[in-house]
Design an enzyme around this catalytic site. Structure first.
Site, PDB file in Angstrom:
ATOM      1  N   SER A 138       7.558  -1.193   1.922  1.00  0.00           N
ATOM      2  CA  SER A 138       7.779  -1.778   3.248  1.00  0.00           C
ATOM      3  C   SER A 138       8.752  -2.938   3.106  1.00  0.00           C
ATOM      4  O   SER A 138       8.828  -3.570   2.046  1.00  0.00           O
ATOM      5  CB  SER A 138       6.447  -2.300   3.800  1.00  0.00           C
ATOM      6  OG  SER A 138       6.656  -3.110   4.936  1.00  0.00           O
ATOM      7  N   TYR A 151      -1.530  -6.876   2.586  1.00  0.00           N
ATOM      8  CA  TYR A 151      -0.666  -5.699   2.755  1.00  0.00           C
ATOM      9  C   TYR A 151       0.703  -5.953   2.132  1.00  0.00           C
ATOM     10  O   TYR A 151       1.210  -5.140   1.346  1.00  0.00           O
ATOM     11  CB  TYR A 151      -0.529  -5.374   4.243  1.00  0.00           C
ATOM     12  CG  TYR A 151       0.421  -4.233   4.538  1.00  0.00           C
ATOM     13  CD1 TYR A 151       0.054  -2.916   4.269  1.00  0.00           C
ATOM     14  CD2 TYR A 151       1.683  -4.466   5.082  1.00  0.00           C
ATOM     15  CE1 TYR A 151       0.925  -1.868   4.530  1.00  0.00           C
ATOM     16  CE2 TYR A 151       2.557  -3.422   5.349  1.00  0.00           C
ATOM     17  CZ  TYR A 151       2.174  -2.128   5.069  1.00  0.00           C
ATOM     18  OH  TYR A 151       3.033  -1.083   5.325  1.00  0.00           O
TER      19      TYR A 151
HETATM   20  N1  LIG Z   1       4.132   2.532  10.305  1.00  0.00           N
HETATM   21  C1  LIG Z   1       4.782   1.476   9.839  1.00  0.00           C
HETATM   22  O1  LIG Z   1       5.212   0.585  10.618  1.00  0.00           O
HETATM   23  C2  LIG Z   1       5.070   1.344   8.373  1.00  0.00           C
HETATM   24  C3  LIG Z   1       6.096   0.458   7.978  1.00  0.00           C
HETATM   25  C4  LIG Z   1       6.370   0.306   6.619  1.00  0.00           C
HETATM   26  C5  LIG Z   1       5.650   1.029   5.701  1.00  0.00           C
HETATM   27  N2  LIG Z   1       4.652   1.885   6.116  1.00  0.00           N
HETATM   28  C6  LIG Z   1       3.899   2.585   5.086  1.00  0.00           C
HETATM   29  O2  LIG Z   1       4.100   3.958   5.239  1.00  0.00           O
HETATM   30  C7  LIG Z   1       2.959   4.681   4.782  1.00  0.00           C
HETATM   31  C8  LIG Z   1       2.520   5.644   5.857  1.00  0.00           C
HETATM   32  O3  LIG Z   1       2.320   4.897   7.032  1.00  0.00           O
HETATM   33  P1  LIG Z   1       2.143   5.623   8.423  1.00  0.00           P
HETATM   34  O4  LIG Z   1       2.782   4.749   9.440  1.00  0.00           O
HETATM   35  O5  LIG Z   1       2.532   7.030   8.350  1.00  0.00           O
HETATM   36  O6  LIG Z   1       0.563   5.470   8.587  1.00  0.00           O
HETATM   37  P2  LIG Z   1      -0.512   6.457   9.233  1.00  0.00           P
HETATM   38  O7  LIG Z   1       0.100   7.216  10.352  1.00  0.00           O
HETATM   39  O8  LIG Z   1      -1.709   5.599   9.521  1.00  0.00           O
HETATM   40  O9  LIG Z   1      -0.835   7.449   8.041  1.00  0.00           O
HETATM   41  C9  LIG Z   1      -1.496   6.987   6.918  1.00  0.00           C
HETATM   42  C10 LIG Z   1      -1.755   8.157   6.011  1.00  0.00           C
HETATM   43  O10 LIG Z   1      -2.472   7.684   4.849  1.00  0.00           O
HETATM   44  C11 LIG Z   1      -3.616   8.501   4.677  1.00  0.00           C
HETATM   45  N3  LIG Z   1      -4.701   7.718   4.094  1.00  0.00           N
HETATM   46  C12 LIG Z   1      -5.168   6.514   4.484  1.00  0.00           C
HETATM   47  N4  LIG Z   1      -6.244   6.167   3.770  1.00  0.00           N
HETATM   48  C13 LIG Z   1      -6.454   7.197   2.880  1.00  0.00           C
HETATM   49  C14 LIG Z   1      -7.428   7.449   1.883  1.00  0.00           C
HETATM   50  N5  LIG Z   1      -8.433   6.593   1.639  1.00  0.00           N
HETATM   51  N6  LIG Z   1      -7.351   8.598   1.185  1.00  0.00           N
HETATM   52  C15 LIG Z   1      -6.359   9.492   1.425  1.00  0.00           C
HETATM   53  N7  LIG Z   1      -5.419   9.305   2.357  1.00  0.00           N
HETATM   54  C16 LIG Z   1      -5.471   8.175   3.088  1.00  0.00           C
HETATM   55  C17 LIG Z   1      -3.985   8.979   6.080  1.00  0.00           C
HETATM   56  O11 LIG Z   1      -4.698  10.216   6.012  1.00  0.00           O
HETATM   57  P3  LIG Z   1      -6.242  10.422   6.382  1.00  0.00           P
HETATM   58  O12 LIG Z   1      -6.614   9.369   7.393  1.00  0.00           O
HETATM   59  O13 LIG Z   1      -6.293  11.815   6.861  1.00  0.00           O
HETATM   60  O14 LIG Z   1      -6.931  10.235   5.076  1.00  0.00           O
HETATM   61  C18 LIG Z   1      -2.610   9.218   6.673  1.00  0.00           C
HETATM   62  O15 LIG Z   1      -2.147  10.499   6.332  1.00  0.00           O
HETATM   63  C19 LIG Z   1       1.907   3.622   4.431  1.00  0.00           C
HETATM   64  O16 LIG Z   1       1.900   3.402   3.056  1.00  0.00           O
HETATM   65  C20 LIG Z   1       2.404   2.395   5.170  1.00  0.00           C
HETATM   66  O17 LIG Z   1       1.999   1.219   4.525  1.00  0.00           O
HETATM   67  C21 LIG Z   1       4.364   2.059   7.424  1.00  0.00           C
END
Ligand SMILES: NC(=O)c1ccc[n+]([C@@H]2O[C@H](COP(=O)([O-])OP(=O)(O)OC[C@H]3O[C@@H](n4cnc5c(N)ncnc54)[C@H](OP(=O)(O)O)[C@@H]3O)[C@@H](O)[C@H]2O)c1
Length: 258
Positions: A138, A151
């Site tokens: 991030s 985070y």
């Molecule tokens: N959205 C943003 O603004 C943003 C910005 C920068 C970086 N990121 C990073 O990008 C990545 C994905 O973010 P996103 O926005 O796509 O989030 P998201 O829509 O909330 O998706 C998160 C994913 O992680 C999985 N996950 C969470 N806890 C887990 C666990 N205990 N075991 C296995 N899987 C788990 C969830 O699957 P299940 O719930 O099905 O397990 C889901 O597929 C993250 O690392 C986040 O920090 C996001």
């Protein structure tokens, strides 16, 4: 053909990686807790693109999960050519109010799972003298972010781990990078208790993150910033004091008042 393993493939950025890679003809292993979502996505991607898509249900908050995932691939004769560590979570708010269980979960999923999976799959890639790891970090990992303290620290860990692995693995032809997105429209912000209306940066789509990361892998980059503004923000850090940068990041994230 080796498969690509994507954690956090059930939604958001991980799902976008799965969709893009399947459309490019890659076979996939998709990891998350939501088994039903994974199954539906797997059958959709197989029907659309004719690729082999496996669902591997795992809770990455369980420290045994990475070894089980590696075991699942080994037992099924699946080689992993690309590992995408995308699963992650956060909790917005003051660090002193963060519950102990949530603190452990954020560190285990965001850092431990990615490090363990990398440690498990990297030796096979080095032996094959090809492959790659994409760590979804991030922009928040470039400095501490007040209101997202833990985070941002976990994302710093991913960036520095990626940088060192990039150098260690470079001679073997294996590529490692950290992609550093700003705010992405996936529902993640709402799920983490982040009031999106306070954010003072553009919120963009997951596809931009995926395309930039895959382009970065082709070009053997070590850090990838998906938009020009992300790149400018990262560069401008070099010109400002650390104290100012940290304060500004909290204001951009819109969680704490200046
Ligand atoms: N959205 C943003 O603004 C943003 C910005 C920068 C970086 N990121 C990073 O990008 C990545 C994905 O973010 P996103 O926005 O796509 O989030 P998201 O829509 O909330 O998706 C998160 C994913 O992680 C999985 N996950 C969470 N806890 C887990 C666990 N205990 N075991 C296995 N899987 C788990 C969830 O699957 P299940 O719930 O099905 O397990 C889901 O597929 C993250 O690392 C986040 O920090 C996001």
């Amino acid at each position: 053909m080796p498969h690509t393993l994507i954690t956090g493939a059930s939604m958001g950025i991980g799902e976008a990686f799965a969709r893009e890679l399947a459309s490019r003809g890659n076979d996939l292993v998709m990891v998350a807790r939501s088994e039903e979502k994974l199954r539906e996505l797997a059958s959709e991607l197989h029907a659309k693109h004719g690729v082999d898509v496996r669902s591997c249900r795992a809770d990455l908050n369980d420290t045994a999960a990475p070894a089980q995932i590696y075991g699942y691939c080994a037992e099924n004769g699946i080689d992993i050519g690309l590992l995408v560590n995308c699963a992650g979570l956060s909790r917005a708010g003051e660090f002193r109010e963060l519950q102990a269980e949530k603190l452990d979960e954020i560190m285990t999923v965001n850092m431990m799972a990615a490090a363990r999976l990398s440690r498990l799959f990297l030796p096979d890639m080095v032996t094959a003298r090809k492959g790659g790891i994409i760590n979804v970090a991030s922009l928040g990992g470039l400095q501490g972010v007040p209101g997202l303290a833990l985070y941002s620290a976990t994302k710093s860990f991913l960036i520095t781990l990626s940088e060192a692995l990039h150098a260690e693995a470079s001679k073997s032809g294996v590529r490692v990078l950290a992609v550093c997105p700003g705010f992405i429209d996936t529902g993640f912000l709402e799920r983490t208790g982040h009031n999106a209306s306070g954010i003072r940066l553009p919120i963009y789509g997951a596809e931009k993150v995926v395309k930039a990361a895959l382009r970065g892998l082709e070009n053997n980059r070590v850090r990838v910033f998906p938009t020009p503004l992300d790149g400018i923000l990262a560069f401008s850090q070099r010109l400002a004091s650390r104290k100012f940068t940290v304060r500004l990041s909290g204001l951009f994230a819109g969680i704490v008042r200046g």
